[in-house]
Design a protein around this motif. Structure first.
Motif, PDB file in Angstrom:
ATOM      1  N   ASN A  93       0.816  -1.211   0.217  1.00  0.00           N
ATOM      2  CA  ASN A  93       0.238  -0.015   0.146  1.00  0.00           C
ATOM      3  C   ASN A  93       0.971   1.397  -0.121  1.00  0.00           C
ATOM      4  O   ASN A  93       0.487   2.165  -0.722  1.00  0.00           O
ATOM      5  N   ALA A  94       2.148   1.180   0.585  1.00  0.00           N
ATOM      6  CA  ALA A  94       2.898   2.160   0.596  1.00  0.00           C
ATOM      7  C   ALA A  94       3.485   2.636  -0.746  1.00  0.00           C
ATOM      8  O   ALA A  94       3.783   3.603  -0.976  1.00  0.00           O
ATOM      9  N   LEU A  95       4.040   1.531  -1.167  1.00  0.00           N
ATOM     10  CA  LEU A  95       4.473   1.604  -2.665  1.00  0.00           C
ATOM     11  C   LEU A  95       3.414   2.134  -3.449  1.00  0.00           C
ATOM     12  O   LEU A  95       3.917   3.228  -4.262  1.00  0.00           O
ATOM     13  N   LEU A  96       2.294   1.639  -3.583  1.00  0.00           N
ATOM     14  CA  LEU A  96       1.132   2.308  -4.328  1.00  0.00           C
ATOM     15  C   LEU A  96       0.979   3.974  -4.104  1.00  0.00           C
ATOM     16  O   LEU A  96       0.912   4.545  -4.960  1.00  0.00           O
ATOM     17  N   ALA A  97       0.883   4.348  -2.771  1.00  0.00           N
ATOM     18  CA  ALA A  97       0.863   5.649  -2.312  1.00  0.00           C
ATOM     19  C   ALA A  97       1.869   6.347  -2.681  1.00  0.00           C
ATOM     20  O   ALA A  97       1.977   7.567  -2.934  1.00  0.00           O
ATOM     21  N   GLN A  98       3.006   5.704  -3.044  1.00  0.00           N
ATOM     22  CA  GLN A  98       4.443   6.392  -3.475  1.00  0.00           C
ATOM     23  C   GLN A  98       4.377   6.674  -5.059  1.00  0.00           C
ATOM     24  O   GLN A  98       5.435   7.039  -5.606  1.00  0.00           O
ATOM     25  N   GLY A  99       3.387   6.128  -5.588  1.00  0.00           N
ATOM     26  CA  GLY A  99       3.363   6.392  -7.103  1.00  0.00           C
ATOM     27  C   GLY A  99       3.577   4.947  -8.046  1.00  0.00           C
ATOM     28  O   GLY A  99       3.644   5.209  -9.196  1.00  0.00           O
ATOM     29  N   ALA A 100       3.960   3.846  -7.377  1.00  0.00           N
ATOM     30  CA  ALA A 100       3.991   2.889  -8.371  1.00  0.00           C
ATOM     31  C   ALA A 100       2.716   2.248  -8.763  1.00  0.00           C
ATOM     32  O   ALA A 100       1.625   2.634  -8.188  1.00  0.00           O
ATOM     33  N   ALA A 101       2.617   1.749  -9.855  1.00  0.00           N
ATOM     34  CA  ALA A 101       1.149   1.319 -10.397  1.00  0.00           C
ATOM     35  C   ALA A 101       1.105  -0.030 -10.256  1.00  0.00           C
ATOM     36  O   ALA A 101       1.756  -0.714 -10.087  1.00  0.00           O
ATOM     37  N   ALA A 102      -0.417  -0.323 -10.324  1.00  0.00           N
ATOM     38  CA  ALA A 102      -0.768  -1.833  -9.855  1.00  0.00           C
ATOM     39  C   ALA A 102       0.062  -3.030 -11.154  1.00  0.00           C
ATOM     40  O   ALA A 102       0.106  -3.763 -10.533  1.00  0.00           O
TER      41      ALA A 102
END
Ligand code: CTP
Ligand code: MG
Length: 236
Positions: A93-102
């Motif tokens: 969830n932190a990675l996604l919040a930092q801008g990583a894509a699904a």
């Protein structure tokens, strides 16, 4: 004209929020010195040496300030949970919040598996990039496997053919892995001891990519001795 979607990036996520109860040391084992530096530093060095890695995220326990990021490609996130699976879930969830894509890839790797090499990480990436699901490093079982009976004695010998020991890294699409883990959040992630078990429970069949016996996880005090010997032997 339609824009071509950007090609997926590779992120590393290192769960580093355990207490190391079986290692019996005064501090969490990931910070125990091995070949002169805290164990997690060796793990981090292997991942930051892989040119295809966009970023490395280290999940530590809330309030843990033992680790400083060695460079701008590494972030330390204090979102560790009660179990390894929860630490990984929070880290995704932190990675996604930092801008990583699904659709980006994530390689989840135990901080305590400090003998991983850039070559093994590269082999997993090469095998998984063209795959629809992803996969994990694993090792075919070498020893004879015994089933314990109710009396604690060997009751059966299980055919070892086709049995593998799961290692890390385990590489999946961030969105697929996050959703696979989310399905177990309400149940406290019971039975989810690695990423592949969640992905399998979601109906997928991860690739088994041959790892190495040297890619051991430091769990017991004697593993620390083995790790030290192997790292010294590599000239670290
Ligand atoms: N881990 C984590 N969060 C947890 C538990 C474990 O991030 N709540 C991490 C550990 O720091 C380790 C990896 O997951 O890098 C593998 O877990 P394990 O070897 O079981 O480590 P510990 O849980 O720390 O050790 P033990 O089970 O002996 O207490
Ligand atoms: Mg544990």
């Amino acid at each position: 004209m339609k824009a071509t979607p950007p090609s997926p990036r590779c992120y590393a996520l290192l769960p580093c929020a355990g207490s190391g109860s079986r290692a019996g040391a005064a501090r969490p084992k990931q910070y125990q010195p091995v070949a002169g530096v805290p164990m997690v530093r060796h793990t981090l060095a292997a991942f930051t040496a892989v040119p295809r890695m966009a970023r490395v995220l280290v999940v530590v326990a809330p309030g843990d300030e033992a680790l400083q990021p060695p460079d701008a490609a590494v972030s330390i996130v204090p979102c560790g949970g009660a179990t390894r699976a929860e630490s990984v879930f929070n880290g995704l969830n932190a990675l996604l919040a930092q801008g990583a894509a699904a659709h980006d890839w994530v390689l989840v790797h135990d901080a305590a598996r400090c003998l991983i090499t850039p070559a093994l990480i590269g082999a997993l990436i090469d095998a998984c990039l063209p795959d629809a699901v992803g996969g994990l490093l694993a090792l075919p079982l070498a020893d004879t496997l015994k089933q314990e009976g109710a009396d604690g004695r060997a009751a059966a010998t299980i055919d070892r053919a086709g049995k593998w020991l799961a290692q890390t890294p385990q590489m999946f699409r961030i969105g697929l892995l996050r959703d696979a883990l989310a399905a177990h959040a309400a149940g406290g992630f019971a039975g989810i001891t690695d990423e592949a078990s969640a992905v399998q429970a979601a109906g997928h069949r991860p690739l088994l990519v041959r790892g190495s016996a040297q890619n051991l996880k430091v769990t017991y005090p004697e593993d620390l001795v083995m790790a030290e010997i192997i790292l010294r032997n590599r000239g670290v």
